[in-house]
Write a protein that holds these residues in place. Structure first.
Motif, mmCIF file in Angstrom:
data_model
loop_
_atom_site.group_PDB
_atom_site.id
_atom_site.type_symbol
_atom_site.label_atom_id
_atom_site.label_comp_id
_atom_site.label_asym_id
_atom_site.label_seq_id
_atom_site.Cartn_x
_atom_site.Cartn_y
_atom_site.Cartn_z
ATOM 1 N N ASN A 1 0.809 -1.220 0.000
ATOM 2 C CA ASN A 1 0.000 0.000 0.000
ATOM 3 C C ASN A 1 0.842 1.270 0.000
ATOM 4 O OD1 ASN A 1 -2.387 -1.480 0.031
ATOM 5 N ND2 ASN A 1 -2.369 -1.651 2.271
ATOM 6 N N TYR B 1 3.602 1.699 -1.946
ATOM 7 C CA TYR B 1 4.331 1.845 -3.194
ATOM 8 C C TYR B 1 3.354 2.152 -4.324
ATOM 9 C CZ TYR B 1 7.189 0.712 -7.262
ATOM 10 O OH TYR B 1 7.854 0.773 -8.456
ATOM 11 N N GLU B 2 3.643 3.197 -5.083
ATOM 12 C CA GLU B 2 2.796 3.604 -6.203
ATOM 13 C C GLU B 2 3.584 3.428 -7.498
ATOM 14 O OE1 GLU B 2 -0.270 7.256 -7.356
ATOM 15 O OE2 GLU B 2 1.418 7.619 -6.001
ATOM 16 N N LYS C 1 -1.690 1.699 -6.909
ATOM 17 C CA LYS C 1 -1.259 1.566 -5.523
ATOM 18 C C LYS C 1 -2.093 0.461 -4.892
ATOM 19 C CE LYS C 1 -0.158 4.421 -1.506
ATOM 20 N NZ LYS C 1 -0.264 5.782 -0.917
#
Length: 255
Positions: A5, A7-8, A52
């Motif tokens: 959650n 890391y995009e 994400k």
């Protein structure tokens, strides 16, 4: 790929898109781009699609400053957050949010048909991955709750193994053993009566003949009940001097 959650990731970037104000939907038949003022876009700029976790985000930014103009959160595709128009493949309707719970529907258009294709594929691939991750998680949960098969031996439990070739092997070894007395069986094709001498020069004694017949039988009057101890005695009674010499020499001379 584990869900993270924090890391995009970047899925797609297009340097030029157009935003249109759209009229309310007249019916359930879908949106039509022909009803928009396509020659008068309300805004133009850069578009990014990021991911994400399971969520995807369509971000509209100023292409010079990077300032965010609007953002659409997409939890599934196709869905209510992104919808294609019915009369063109280059235009879509997206639902944008302001972060305060308010949302609005705007038209999104691409000048090039290849850009709209990339937009569509980026969203499809992301939610295909989301579906595969969900199925994998369900499978792991099922396997973890299923009882494990215990193949270990319990206390006092034994196992019996049957090997069927042992008797055949022992029988073959018994056949290959030499005959009694140290003699090997004659080889195939050997003539009858031919005996191979045993190894080591050992001589074998032929079996004794039963009820041997007299060497000489000329109708001697000697009774069968009283066999003579000397087979040559009958010929010494002839009274000849030469008979004695014959007995000594072992030959019988007939006159």
């Amino acid at each position: 790929m584990a869900e993270d959650n924090s890391y995009e990731s970047m899925l797609c970037v297009k340097p030029e898109v157009h935003v249109y104000r759209i009229p309310p939907r007249a019916s359930n038949r879908g949106y039509r781009a022909a009803d928009w003022k396509l020659d008068e876009p309300a805004w133009s700029g850069r578009m990014k699609i990021t991911a994400k976790g399971k969520m995807a985000f369509i971000k509209l930014e100023d292409k010079n400053t990077g300032e965010l103009f609007a953002q659409a959160s997409v939890d599934q595709y196709p869905g209510c957050a992104v919808e294609a128009v019915t009369d063109s493949s280059r235009y879509f309707v997206i639902r944008i949010e302001d972060g305060n719970g308010r949302h609005a529907f705007i038209g999104l258009g691409f000048a090039d048909r290849g850009d709209s294709f990339d937009f569509n594929v980026a969203l499809q691939d992301h939610f295909k991955w989301v579906k595969q991750e969900g199925e994998l998680a369900k499978l792991e949960a099922t396997q973890s709750t299923a009882p494990k098969l215990d193949l270990s031996f319990k206390e006092g439990q034994t196992i019996k193994i049957s090997i069927g070739n042992i008797k055949k092997k022992d029988a073959g070894m018994a056949k290959s053993r030499p005959m009694g007395g140290g003699l090997l069986p004659p080889p195939p094709g050997a003539k009858a009566g031919c005996i191979i001498p045993p190894p080591g020069g050992q001589q074998t004694t032929p079996p004794a003949q039963t009820n041997p017949a007299p060497l000489l039988d000329f109708g001697s009057p000697v009774s069968a009940a009283q066999p003579s101890s000397d087979l040559w005695g009958d010929f010494t009674s002839a009274g000849s001097n030469s008979s004695k010499d014959a007995v000594k020499s072992g030959w019988v001379q007939f006159s």
